[in-house]
Design an enzyme around this catalytic site. Sequence first.
Site, mmCIF file in Angstrom:
data_model
loop_
_atom_site.group_PDB
_atom_site.id
_atom_site.type_symbol
_atom_site.label_atom_id
_atom_site.label_comp_id
_atom_site.label_asym_id
_atom_site.label_seq_id
_atom_site.Cartn_x
_atom_site.Cartn_y
_atom_site.Cartn_z
ATOM 1 N N ASP A 293 -7.886 -4.966 -0.288
ATOM 2 C CA ASP A 293 -8.450 -5.637 -1.471
ATOM 3 C C ASP A 293 -8.237 -7.142 -1.443
ATOM 4 O O ASP A 293 -8.905 -7.887 -2.160
ATOM 5 C CB ASP A 293 -7.791 -5.075 -2.736
ATOM 6 N N HIS B 144 0.850 -1.188 0.000
ATOM 7 C CA HIS B 144 0.000 0.000 0.000
ATOM 8 C C HIS B 144 0.887 1.239 0.000
ATOM 9 O O HIS B 144 1.951 1.253 0.612
ATOM 10 C CB HIS B 144 -0.903 0.022 1.245
#
Length: 427
Positions: free
Chosen positions: A362, A305
């Site tokens: 996700d 991320h």
Amino acid sequence: MSQDAEIILEGKSYKFPIVVGSEGEKAIDIGKLRDVTGYITLDTGYKNTGATKSAITFLDGEQGVLRYRGYPIEELAEKASFLEVSYLLIYGELPTEAQLDAFRKRITRHTNLHEDIKKIFDGFPSTAHPMGVLSSVVSALTAFYPGAINPNSSDDEEDLTVVRLMAKLPTIAAWSYRNSKGQPLMYPKNKYGYVENFLYMMFATPNEDYELDPIVVSALNKLLILHADHEQNCSTSTVRIVGSAKASLYSSVAAGINALWGPLHGGANQEVIEMLDEIQASGISTKEYIEKVKNKTVRLMGFGHRVYKNFDPRAKIIKKACDDILNNLGVKDPVLEIAKELEQAALSDPYFVERKLYPNVDFYSGIIYRALGLQTDLFTVMFALGRLPGWIGQWKELRDANEPIGRPRQVYTGYNNRPYVDIQQRG
Ligand code: MLT
């Protein structure tokens, strides 16, 4: 600590104010940099650049902290409803019972779509990706509710647009799915709550009574909360910059939906499931797949991320929810085992640890969406449904602050001045 930062350029000293946020984050305010020095900054992808001051969401990437208006995501995901969290993000405080009830009732009154909007759905081929349908129909709302176009609309008119969009997006999402399947459109039912109504419009049939599964309702409520806002991510920054041009909320959110569609952003949850399905179909072991990732012949989707440097707090919540939901629903999804093996391998392999590659939001969300009966190309639509109150809250914050139009500068690297060449002399 000095309240100024000093930059020395070509032997000359310049001072710029230091801004400190409520959580101690520090920034150099370079608002006058070009005026006083002639220089601009260059920060491709804005990794080090703050676009605004915001009081909505706080992230601490090093500590894995996520808070909406100061409330920890762990508590909101466990104790709040998605509509409560939406109210919090949009209006700044958790609602009282009376405020939440009024908000719910206002939304319920606006869940229907203008009958002419059906013609827009009919214009799409059944193969159309639901995200393209979603952004198109949201943008088309300006045609049915033109009052939203006025940048100087009253607070009441603006709030009506907020309520209409919150109310209609689930209907648009559900109808785009039903339309793609050639199934009859299910109209919203006022007896249902926000999440329940979406599930009803998605999965009910006119021929039978629809029975809501409380496990599914609870799971979807939690997933929508976890996706509700995430400070200045790509799609939110898109909503803000379009909103800064005084474009309508509908136009700004339609732009945000398109940004979220990108596989590097909201589309990642669809990419994760497709990756897990490919691993399962290929029959290779997760160990072999990990080696392919290391020699860069394949990508590991759903890991890492831009902001979180240790773990994504949402992934920790989703992983537990994933186990609970699949166990409660009695769903055995082989890709969940593949996902867990990949996660274990990545968390213990120095290659991934050194690169701060660990599961993000996700990675598990797609497995849950599939267990809830959603098809893969709807996963990013679910992300958009969750992110809507965040987009709205950020758009309102920008408009209420009367921020100037967003217009970054550039460093030009093209040709220097040169004369026009007639076509006969070219080539
Ligand atoms: C999000 O929730 O928007 C994603 O994690 C991406 C981001 O924050 O940059």
